[in-house]
Design an enzyme around this catalytic site. Structure first.
Site, mmCIF file in Angstrom:
data_model
loop_
_atom_site.group_PDB
_atom_site.id
_atom_site.type_symbol
_atom_site.label_atom_id
_atom_site.label_comp_id
_atom_site.label_asym_id
_atom_site.label_seq_id
_atom_site.Cartn_x
_atom_site.Cartn_y
_atom_site.Cartn_z
ATOM 1 N N HIS A 138 0.844 -1.205 0.000
ATOM 2 C CA HIS A 138 0.000 0.000 0.000
ATOM 3 C C HIS A 138 0.880 1.256 0.000
ATOM 4 O O HIS A 138 0.375 2.366 0.073
ATOM 5 C CB HIS A 138 -0.865 0.054 1.270
ATOM 6 C CG HIS A 138 -1.944 -0.985 1.336
ATOM 7 N ND1 HIS A 138 -2.728 -1.331 0.271
ATOM 8 C CD2 HIS A 138 -2.396 -1.741 2.385
ATOM 9 C CE1 HIS A 138 -3.605 -2.253 0.645
ATOM 10 N NE2 HIS A 138 -3.418 -2.524 1.923
ATOM 11 N N GLY A 177 -18.391 -6.709 -1.777
ATOM 12 C CA GLY A 177 -17.725 -6.976 -3.056
ATOM 13 C C GLY A 177 -18.473 -6.399 -4.242
ATOM 14 O O GLY A 177 -18.529 -7.005 -5.310
HETATM 15 P P1 PAP Z 1 -6.995 -4.516 1.800
HETATM 16 O O1 PAP Z 1 -6.531 -3.388 0.943
HETATM 17 O O2 PAP Z 1 -7.057 -4.179 3.250
HETATM 18 O O3 PAP Z 1 -6.280 -5.798 1.541
HETATM 19 P P2 PAP Z 1 -9.154 -4.951 -0.018
HETATM 20 O O4 PAP Z 1 -9.091 -6.367 -0.416
HETATM 21 O O5 PAP Z 1 -8.652 -3.947 -0.961
HETATM 22 O O6 PAP Z 1 -8.511 -4.767 1.420
HETATM 23 O O7 PAP Z 1 -10.635 -4.514 0.283
HETATM 24 C C1 PAP Z 1 -11.672 -5.366 0.581
HETATM 25 C C2 PAP Z 1 -12.769 -5.030 -0.393
HETATM 26 O O8 PAP Z 1 -12.641 -5.859 -1.540
HETATM 27 C C3 PAP Z 1 -14.121 -5.328 0.222
HETATM 28 O O9 PAP Z 1 -15.024 -4.427 -0.390
HETATM 29 P P3 PAP Z 1 -16.404 -4.000 0.279
HETATM 30 O O10 PAP Z 1 -16.119 -3.626 1.701
HETATM 31 O O11 PAP Z 1 -16.913 -2.857 -0.520
HETATM 32 O O12 PAP Z 1 -17.286 -5.187 0.173
HETATM 33 C C4 PAP Z 1 -14.318 -6.756 -0.235
HETATM 34 O O13 PAP Z 1 -15.650 -7.198 -0.167
HETATM 35 C C5 PAP Z 1 -13.803 -6.675 -1.661
HETATM 36 N N1 PAP Z 1 -13.406 -7.988 -2.193
HETATM 37 C C6 PAP Z 1 -12.673 -8.950 -1.581
HETATM 38 N N2 PAP Z 1 -12.525 -10.006 -2.387
HETATM 39 C C7 PAP Z 1 -13.176 -9.720 -3.528
HETATM 40 C C8 PAP Z 1 -13.400 -10.439 -4.748
HETATM 41 N N3 PAP Z 1 -12.918 -11.649 -4.923
HETATM 42 N N4 PAP Z 1 -14.122 -9.833 -5.710
HETATM 43 C C9 PAP Z 1 -14.616 -8.586 -5.537
HETATM 44 N N5 PAP Z 1 -14.456 -7.865 -4.409
HETATM 45 C C10 PAP Z 1 -13.742 -8.417 -3.419
#
Ligand code: PAP
Length: 314
Positions: free
Chosen positions: A126, A280
């Protein structure tokens, strides 16, 4: 980590999200005293050495990091797991954050995985571009930057924060999250500056830096995965395409599958697997932002991204 503590006293400080404070370092806000912190950034700058064959995934938190990690791991390792029984694929038993580590977490392990890493080493970060170690910038390696509509980043970060926040801080209200976010105050923020610098670099070095959006990935997943594979030097063959290899990876890394696999367990202590999976979706912000909040963020985004080809499909 303690080695860098004394430097904090001289830095500007603001109210934090998950932790009590954020500190301004080289134009960006960072939390302290844990992984993904100012100490991690400093330690990485001091000790981390990139290899030209490395692949980096860079994101602002909550922009789709987990999804991108899964896709890149699945793409690059697809031949390695081709003949293994489908249920033993790492992404069916392990969190994407374990399959593809972030350098800000690895740097604090006694034996970071990258020490003996096989080529290509896969990492996420990040860290804002301007604070990346020189070896990453100069090594000529490939980097994928994924960004997401700021309103969905805000909502996602708000939920993530309240799941992980230090208990002593109590729950954060959405108004509070909005105020901090719109002032640019968030770990690794300001959001807009983080995106802008990587966008600029992607234009200057298109062979090394690929700029993607979460929205395009959601709407046009198959084509984006093919583009990603080509950019990383792992293009799908005609035979693979005909055999449905792209769709297989899309399904393996899809929200439905990964959220099911990660219902239980922890990435590490205090970090449950399921905290990375919420809705997601594109546009969940409509359920949280008032018209006034939406207008303010639109104005900031228009001003900050003025003249740049950065947009988010709906
Ligand atoms: P991080 O930067 O802390 O690792 P990150 O994975 O970027 O987190 O963010 C999580 C978001 O990605 C969540 O979004 P939301 O809160 O709006 O729902 C999560 O649901 C979404 N996410 C995780 N996995 C997937 C996936 N396979 N496809 C689409 N969205 C996803």
């Amino acid at each position: 980590m303690d080695k860098y503590k004394h430097r904090l006293a001289t830095l500007r400080k603001e109210k934090g999200w998950i932790t009590e404070n954020l500190y301004m370092y080289k134009g960006f806000w960072h939390q302290s005293g844990r992984r993904f912190s100012i100490e991690a950034v400093m330690a990485i700058q001091d000790t981390f050495k990139a290899h030209p064959t490395d692949i980096y995934l860079a994101t602002m938190p909550k922009s789709g990091t987990t999804w991108l990690k899964a896709l890149v791991f699945a793409l690059v390792k697809r031949n390695q797991y081709k003949n293994s029984s489908i249920s033993t694929h790492p992404l069916l038993v392990t969190n994407p954050h374990i399959c593809l580590p972030s350098i800000e977490a690895e740097i604090f392990r006694n034996t970071p995985t990258y020490v003996d890493g096989v080529s290509p080493r896969l990492f996420a970060t990040h860290i804002p571009y301007t604070s990346l170690p020189q070896s990453i910038i100069k090594s000529g390696c490939r980097l994928v930057y994924l960004c997401r509509n700021p309103k969905d980043v805000l909502v996602s970060m708000f939920h993530f924060t309240n799941k992980l926040r230090d208990k002593s801080l109590g729950l954060m209200t959405f108004e509070e999250a909005f105020k901090l976010f719109s002032k640019g105050i968030m770990n690794n923020g300001p959001y807009w500056d983080h995106v802008k610098v990587y966008h600029k670099i992607s234009l200057e070095h298109p062979k090394n830096v690929l700029f993607l959006t979460y929205e395009d990935m959601t709407i046009d997943t198959v084509n984006i995965v093919k583009r990603l594979a080509k950019f990383l030097g792992y293009p799908f063959t005609k035979e693979e395409e005909a055999n449905g290899a792209v769709q297989e990876i899309v399904k393996l890394c899809g929200f439905k599958n990964l959220s099911e696999v990660n219902k239980h367990g922890n990435v590490r202590e205090g970090m449950p697997n399921d905290v990375f999976f919420r809705e997601g979706k594109v546009g969940d912000w409509k359920n949280y932002l008032t018209n006034e909040m939406s207008r303010i963020l639109d104005e900031i985004t228009e001003e900050k991204f003025h003249g740049l080809d950065i947009s988010f499909r709906t």
